[in-house]
Design a protein around this motif. Structure first.
Motif, short mmCIF file in Angstrom:
data_model
loop_
_atom_site.label_atom_id
_atom_site.label_comp_id
_atom_site.label_asym_id
_atom_site.label_seq_id
_atom_site.Cartn_x
_atom_site.Cartn_y
_atom_site.Cartn_z
N THR A 45 -20.03 -57.19 -3.75
CA THR A 45 -19.40 -55.98 -3.19
C THR A 45 -19.23 -54.92 -4.27
O THR A 45 -19.40 -53.72 -4.01
CB THR A 45 -18.04 -56.34 -2.54
OG1 THR A 45 -18.29 -57.24 -1.47
CG2 THR A 45 -17.32 -55.12 -2.01
N ASP A 160 -23.20 -54.74 3.34
CA ASP A 160 -22.34 -55.78 2.74
C ASP A 160 -21.94 -56.78 3.81
O ASP A 160 -21.11 -56.50 4.66
CB ASP A 160 -21.11 -55.14 2.10
CG ASP A 160 -20.45 -56.08 1.09
OD1 ASP A 160 -20.99 -57.18 0.85
OD2 ASP A 160 -19.39 -55.71 0.55
N GLU A 161 -22.53 -57.94 3.78
CA GLU A 161 -22.28 -59.03 4.73
C GLU A 161 -22.27 -58.56 6.18
O GLU A 161 -21.25 -58.64 6.87
CB GLU A 161 -20.94 -59.70 4.39
CG GLU A 161 -20.94 -60.13 2.93
CD GLU A 161 -20.24 -61.44 2.68
OE1 GLU A 161 -20.17 -62.25 3.61
OE2 GLU A 161 -19.80 -61.65 1.55
MG LIG Z 1 -17.86 -59.14 -1.13
#
Ligand SMILES: [Mg+2]
Ligand SMILES: Nc1ncnc2c1ncn2[C@@H]1O[C@H](COP(=O)(O)OP(=O)(O)OP(=O)(O)O)[C@@H](O)[C@H]1O
Length: 311
Positions: A45, A160-161
């Motif tokens: 992140t 991000d994910e």
């Molecule tokens: Mg993360």
């Protein structure tokens, strides 16, 4: 070889005592889907946040399309960002949200309408486009988030994910949208804990841990790190300490990884298994399962980090 669309050199980020990124280098080519795989706290992140401009005060350089990303503000307009937290207006409909975010990127008129239609169709929200977004399910919200990140047809998409906390069907749809974006020549960087996603989607992968990239390459290139040995996974109610006591005289090269409840061996031959099981039984180690695995991303990850990846 083509000039990389994104060239990261020596990226370093310190949060107090914690070195979240440690001298990280990474190249990305146009239209490539690149997976960043790493355990909690690896720095994924942080990397995405630096690229998207929300984290500052770092060392190193990033060139995007041949220019300094942090000098040339206009370059941001070529980047799409899909953060893990949702970013849209709950009271507005999906179409209105896309119009709003498209407007921020200076799209208007025909062009904005065409792009919005295309994306509503792609993310399959056409028939729900007018309803306030607050009525949407988690998977629908994620799809809208992704459409917003793509509204201005960025050359680079950062995710991000993107598939955390949604069901399998929604996941399949999201991976499909990412594939379509890549086919439209958008390069994609996405972070994940899910090996299966990486295996089904990525052209190349980086395995990250403690702020560093331990290895990067195609799946085939990474799998070769494990080599030709037989990978055996033994699980049971044992601790890492207990097992290392019992297997103390096994050659270190045979011991691939030792964790609580999991022992992974890399053997020259499966013929060694009975002898090892015998040793474990003699040592009163409670074994409940044994699997022979072919080398894959999971075993590469284990080899490089000494740990299994949690889901
Ligand atoms: Mg993360
Ligand atoms: N704003 C912050 N202040 C202090 N420390 C931070 C901050 N952001 C991240 N860190 C630390 O930096 C390290 C990397 O965190 P990061 O969020 O980048 O990891 P991650 O790979 O995204 O992990 P996860 O898989 O859990 O999302 C961690 O040790 C984290 O605690």
């Amino acid at each position: 070889m083509n000039e990389p669309i994104l060239a990261i050199r020596g990226l370093t980020k310190q949060f107090g005592e914690i070195r979240a990124l440690d001298d990280l280098d990474l190249d990305l080519r146009a239209g490539e889907v690149f997976g960043l795989l790493g355990p909690n706290g690896a720095g994924k992140t942080t990397l995405i946040s630096i690229l998207s401009g929300t984290v500052r005060d770092f060392g190193g350089s990033v060139r995007f399309q041949g220019k300094d990303l942090f000098r040339d503000r206009e370059l941001r307009a070529e980047m799409g960002i899909v953060p893990q937290d949702m970013a849209f207006f709950e009271e507005l409909g999906a179409r209105e949200n896309l119009y709003f975010w498209g407007g921020l990127y200076k799209l208007s008129g025909q062009e904005l309408r065409r792009r919005t239609d295309y994306l509503l169709e792609t993310v399959e929200l056409n028939d729900r486009a007018k309803e306030p977004v607050k009525n949407f399910s988690g998977g629908m919200k994620r799809r809208l988030n992704l459409a917003i990140g793509l509204i201005h047809q960025p050359r680079l998409l950062l995710l991000d994910e993107p598939t955390v906390g949604i069901d399998v069907q929604a996941k399949v749809k999201i991976l499909d949208i990412i594939r379509r974006a890549a086919a439209d020549h958008t390069a994609v960087v996405f972070t994940t804990h899910q090996l299966a996603e990486v295996e089904s989607l990525c052209d190349r992968v980086a395995i990250m841990d403690k702020g560093r990239i331990l290895a990067q390459g195609t799946l085939d290139e990474l799998t070769r790190i494990v080599g030709e040995r037989e990978i055996i996974r033994i699980s049971g109610e044992f601790s890492a300490f207990e097992i290392s006591q019992v297997l103390g005289n096994l050659p270190a090269s045979d011991l691939f990884a030792i964790e609580d409840h999991n022992l992974t061996l890399a053997l020259d031959s499966t013929a060694q298994i009975p002898g090892i099981l015998e040793t474990l039984f003699q040592g009163n180690v409670a074994v409940s399962d044994l699997k022979i695995q072919s080398p894959n991303l999971e075993t590469v990850f284990l080899k490089l980090t000494g740990r299994s990846l949690r889901d």
